[in-house]
Design a protein around this motif. Structure first.
Motif, mmCIF file in Angstrom:
data_model
loop_
_atom_site.group_PDB
_atom_site.id
_atom_site.type_symbol
_atom_site.label_atom_id
_atom_site.label_comp_id
_atom_site.label_asym_id
_atom_site.label_seq_id
_atom_site.Cartn_x
_atom_site.Cartn_y
_atom_site.Cartn_z
ATOM 1 N N ALA A 83 23.505 25.506 54.252
ATOM 2 C CA ALA A 83 22.116 26.280 53.902
ATOM 3 C C ALA A 83 22.482 27.626 54.967
ATOM 4 O O ALA A 83 22.125 28.823 54.806
ATOM 5 C CB ALA A 83 21.042 25.684 54.083
ATOM 6 N N VAL A 87 22.377 31.263 53.614
ATOM 7 C CA VAL A 87 21.467 32.569 54.115
ATOM 8 C C VAL A 87 22.027 33.655 54.882
ATOM 9 O O VAL A 87 21.763 34.776 54.450
ATOM 10 C CB VAL A 87 20.324 31.665 55.016
ATOM 11 N N THR A 126 25.556 40.140 34.233
ATOM 12 C CA THR A 126 24.434 40.387 34.866
ATOM 13 C C THR A 126 25.038 40.659 36.627
ATOM 14 O O THR A 126 24.194 41.394 37.253
ATOM 15 C CB THR A 126 23.567 39.100 34.928
ATOM 16 N N TRP A 129 25.697 44.430 36.669
ATOM 17 C CA TRP A 129 24.643 45.046 36.624
ATOM 18 C C TRP A 129 23.631 45.049 37.759
ATOM 19 O O TRP A 129 23.162 45.958 38.138
ATOM 20 C CB TRP A 129 23.576 44.950 35.379
ATOM 21 N N ASP A 130 23.733 43.757 38.456
ATOM 22 C CA ASP A 130 23.003 43.523 39.836
ATOM 23 C C ASP A 130 23.617 44.480 40.840
ATOM 24 O O ASP A 130 22.727 45.147 41.430
ATOM 25 C CB ASP A 130 23.406 42.027 39.878
ATOM 26 N N ILE A 133 22.503 48.254 40.050
ATOM 27 C CA ILE A 133 21.231 48.436 40.345
ATOM 28 C C ILE A 133 20.814 48.430 41.874
ATOM 29 O O ILE A 133 20.183 49.059 42.387
ATOM 30 C CB ILE A 133 20.197 47.381 39.727
ATOM 31 N N ARG A 134 21.367 47.322 42.460
ATOM 32 C CA ARG A 134 20.997 47.326 43.963
ATOM 33 C C ARG A 134 21.846 48.452 44.666
ATOM 34 O O ARG A 134 21.261 48.916 45.687
ATOM 35 C CB ARG A 134 21.785 46.049 44.553
ATOM 36 N N GLU A 149 31.234 40.813 28.261
ATOM 37 C CA GLU A 149 30.515 41.442 26.855
ATOM 38 C C GLU A 149 31.665 41.621 25.773
ATOM 39 O O GLU A 149 31.260 41.568 24.620
ATOM 40 C CB GLU A 149 29.818 42.221 27.164
ATOM 41 N N ASP B 65 16.966 35.464 30.408
ATOM 42 C CA ASP B 65 17.750 35.703 29.283
ATOM 43 C C ASP B 65 16.948 35.066 28.047
ATOM 44 O O ASP B 65 17.187 35.590 26.812
ATOM 45 C CB ASP B 65 18.900 34.469 29.429
ATOM 46 N N GLU B 76 23.577 44.604 23.616
ATOM 47 C CA GLU B 76 24.188 45.480 24.643
ATOM 48 C C GLU B 76 23.230 45.897 25.834
ATOM 49 O O GLU B 76 23.612 46.440 26.706
ATOM 50 C CB GLU B 76 24.744 46.656 24.081
ATOM 51 N N SER B 79 21.839 42.194 29.279
ATOM 52 C CA SER B 79 22.469 42.014 30.803
ATOM 53 C C SER B 79 21.950 43.005 31.518
ATOM 54 O O SER B 79 21.367 42.677 33.092
ATOM 55 C CB SER B 79 23.837 42.100 30.660
ATOM 56 N N ARG B 80 21.546 44.213 31.295
ATOM 57 C CA ARG B 80 20.959 45.209 32.391
ATOM 58 C C ARG B 80 19.487 45.074 32.580
ATOM 59 O O ARG B 80 19.205 44.909 33.653
ATOM 60 C CB ARG B 80 21.157 46.759 31.507
ATOM 61 N N VAL B 82 18.059 41.957 32.190
ATOM 62 C CA VAL B 82 18.247 40.606 32.825
ATOM 63 C C VAL B 82 18.338 40.991 34.507
ATOM 64 O O VAL B 82 17.485 40.525 34.989
ATOM 65 C CB VAL B 82 19.026 39.454 32.254
ATOM 66 N N ALA B 83 19.393 41.645 34.479
ATOM 67 C CA ALA B 83 19.765 42.124 35.769
ATOM 68 C C ALA B 83 18.665 42.863 36.679
ATOM 69 O O ALA B 83 18.199 42.317 37.967
ATOM 70 C CB ALA B 83 20.966 42.863 36.135
ATOM 71 N N ALA B 84 17.619 43.626 36.156
ATOM 72 C CA ALA B 84 16.865 44.323 36.432
ATOM 73 C C ALA B 84 15.874 43.299 37.070
ATOM 74 O O ALA B 84 15.149 43.454 38.228
ATOM 75 C CB ALA B 84 16.009 45.483 35.562
ATOM 76 N N ILE B 86 16.051 39.890 37.684
ATOM 77 C CA ILE B 86 16.711 39.244 38.632
ATOM 78 C C ILE B 86 16.720 39.781 40.071
ATOM 79 O O ILE B 86 16.193 39.172 41.229
ATOM 80 C CB ILE B 86 18.325 38.994 38.445
ATOM 81 N N VAL B 87 17.049 41.045 40.149
ATOM 82 C CA VAL B 87 17.163 41.829 41.442
ATOM 83 C C VAL B 87 15.596 41.915 41.866
ATOM 84 O O VAL B 87 15.459 41.761 43.110
ATOM 85 C CB VAL B 87 17.806 43.433 41.225
ATOM 86 N N HIS B 90 14.503 38.454 43.155
ATOM 87 C CA HIS B 90 14.907 38.264 44.564
ATOM 88 C C HIS B 90 14.238 38.912 45.828
ATOM 89 O O HIS B 90 14.136 38.607 46.649
ATOM 90 C CB HIS B 90 16.161 38.001 44.648
ATOM 91 N N ASN B 91 14.164 40.301 45.449
ATOM 92 C CA ASN B 91 13.718 41.214 46.389
ATOM 93 C C ASN B 91 12.424 40.693 46.777
ATOM 94 O O ASN B 91 11.905 40.581 47.999
ATOM 95 C CB ASN B 91 13.775 42.690 45.847
ATOM 96 N N PHE B 94 12.210 37.359 48.924
ATOM 97 C CA PHE B 94 12.678 37.628 50.323
ATOM 98 C C PHE B 94 11.777 38.222 51.099
ATOM 99 O O PHE B 94 11.609 37.815 52.313
ATOM 100 C CB PHE B 94 14.221 38.169 50.455
ATOM 101 N N ASP B 130 17.226 26.199 52.863
ATOM 102 C CA ASP B 130 17.606 27.401 52.835
ATOM 103 C C ASP B 130 15.898 27.853 53.135
ATOM 104 O O ASP B 130 15.844 28.927 53.974
ATOM 105 C CB ASP B 130 17.757 27.590 51.397
ATOM 106 N N ARG B 134 14.899 30.432 56.094
ATOM 107 C CA ARG B 134 14.439 31.608 56.096
ATOM 108 C C ARG B 134 12.900 31.539 56.562
ATOM 109 O O ARG B 134 12.761 32.793 56.991
ATOM 110 C CB ARG B 134 14.420 32.259 54.522
#
Lengths: 215, 215
Positions: A83, A87, A126, A129-130, A133-134, A149, B65, B76, B79-80, B82-84, B86-87, B90-91, B94, B130, B134
């Motif tokens: 872990a 991290v 994903t 795309w992640d 976006i980041r 895809e 998903d 099509e 994934s865009r 879903v990734a938006a 996920i990002v 997580h942001n 954290f 983790d 953190r």
């Protein structure tokens, strides 16, 4: 009218320093694991980790587990040390994830000059795309084509053809920019290609102009 | 000599606001997905997401998903979007991952008063570690007992007995602090328990003293 209508980009090591990021993240993770109790020196532990990454592939999710197993860490210590590595790995990645210098300015200029921009990349949808976006560059791209895809990876012709079809663009009106031979395979179907291995992204504008002038 | 030697804690919703964190992270994720093109209003989309989380469990990795599938997003675009999500998820996590007010001060005081501190928690080992890392509280705990490693979850007696055995501590010399009935099950083997549902962590010192004085 322009000869070139579309400029396609790879993501990893083209828009950002993916290799440097992974290297730094792994180095910091190993240091954190040693600090958490992994009983070894940095040099051999990092070398061992790279061997594990090579053996199991970079998308394998258990690199750090294999590392603590290799060093025969006691069972009750493993999850804590793993872990600590995870991290630090993620913290480093998110902290350093930035486009190469000049990327945004160049994409803006290309757009302002009337080019359409696209992505042709290998990887999981994903995850790719992640990154876009980041990196805060997803807004620049009119289409994004990802191998997962399409069901076909660069250097196969299919993924390039899929991108051109989506873009409604002829091969000779498109440029593919990337850092690997697999990107240069776009030539096989008649696209222009630019090998981009450095970091001076703004040079790409000249490259695109050169291709225009050749016509 | 003290009557109480060990104080054990749960992690989620005891040391930090896990529930609030997930709620905020999910809310922000849904907003980001709508901004990325998910064609619906926030209210119903968030409600739908909570239904998905309930149906598939909170550790299922494909909540977003399922959400884009529920809204029949074109393949099509998935994934865009879903990734938006996920990002942003997580942001938010954290950014907001912090101990309840008073946690560090309380743990320091308990240590300074001579108590040994431990964790007894349900979950996956690296995930729970983790969180401790953190939250920057891992250094306070002399032992950490996680259900995945024990092969038994609270409220079963086994996980409490494992912790006491590791601590070399008798049940009546230990306190278990947590927010759920499963934590209070420690009573069944003779441990003291404190239900902690609020946020005023510093009160725990009084609770521990009360248990001392009862003796």
């Amino acid at each position: 009218m322009k000869n070139i209508k579309w400029v396609f980009f790879d993501i990893d090591n083209t828009l950002f320093d993916s290799r440097g990021l992974s290297t730094n993240a792994r180095k910091n993770a190993v240091k954190a694991m040693i600090k958490a109790g992994l009983n070894t020196k940095f040099g051999p532990a990092f070398k061992k980790l790279l061997q594990i990454v090579k053996k199991y592939g970079s998308n394998y999710p258990g690199h750090f587990d294999k590392l603590v197993q290799a060093y025969k860490v006691k069972k009750e210590e493993r999850s804590r040390i793993v872990a600590a590595g995870i991290v630090e790995y993620h913290n480093t990645k998110f902290r350093l994830l930035k486009p190469f210098p000049g990327v945004k300015k160049t994409l803006e200029k290309l757009k302002a000059s009337g080019y359409k921009l696209g992505i042709i990349t290998n990887g999981r949808a994903t995850k790719q795309w992640d990154k876009l976006i980041r990196l805060n560059v997803s807004k620049f791209f009119d289409i994004v084509v990802i191998s997962e895809e399409v069901g076909s990876e660069k250097p196969s012709k299919k993924i390039f053809r899929t991108a051109l079809k989506k873009a409604k663009c002829r091969a000779r009106e498109a440029v593919m920019i990337g850092d690997k031979p697999e990107d240069m395979a776009a030539e096989k179907i008649g696209m222009h290609t630019v090998m981009f291995k450095g970091r001076n992204f703004t040079k790409l504008i000249n490259e695109t102009k050169k291709i225009e002038n050749k016509k």
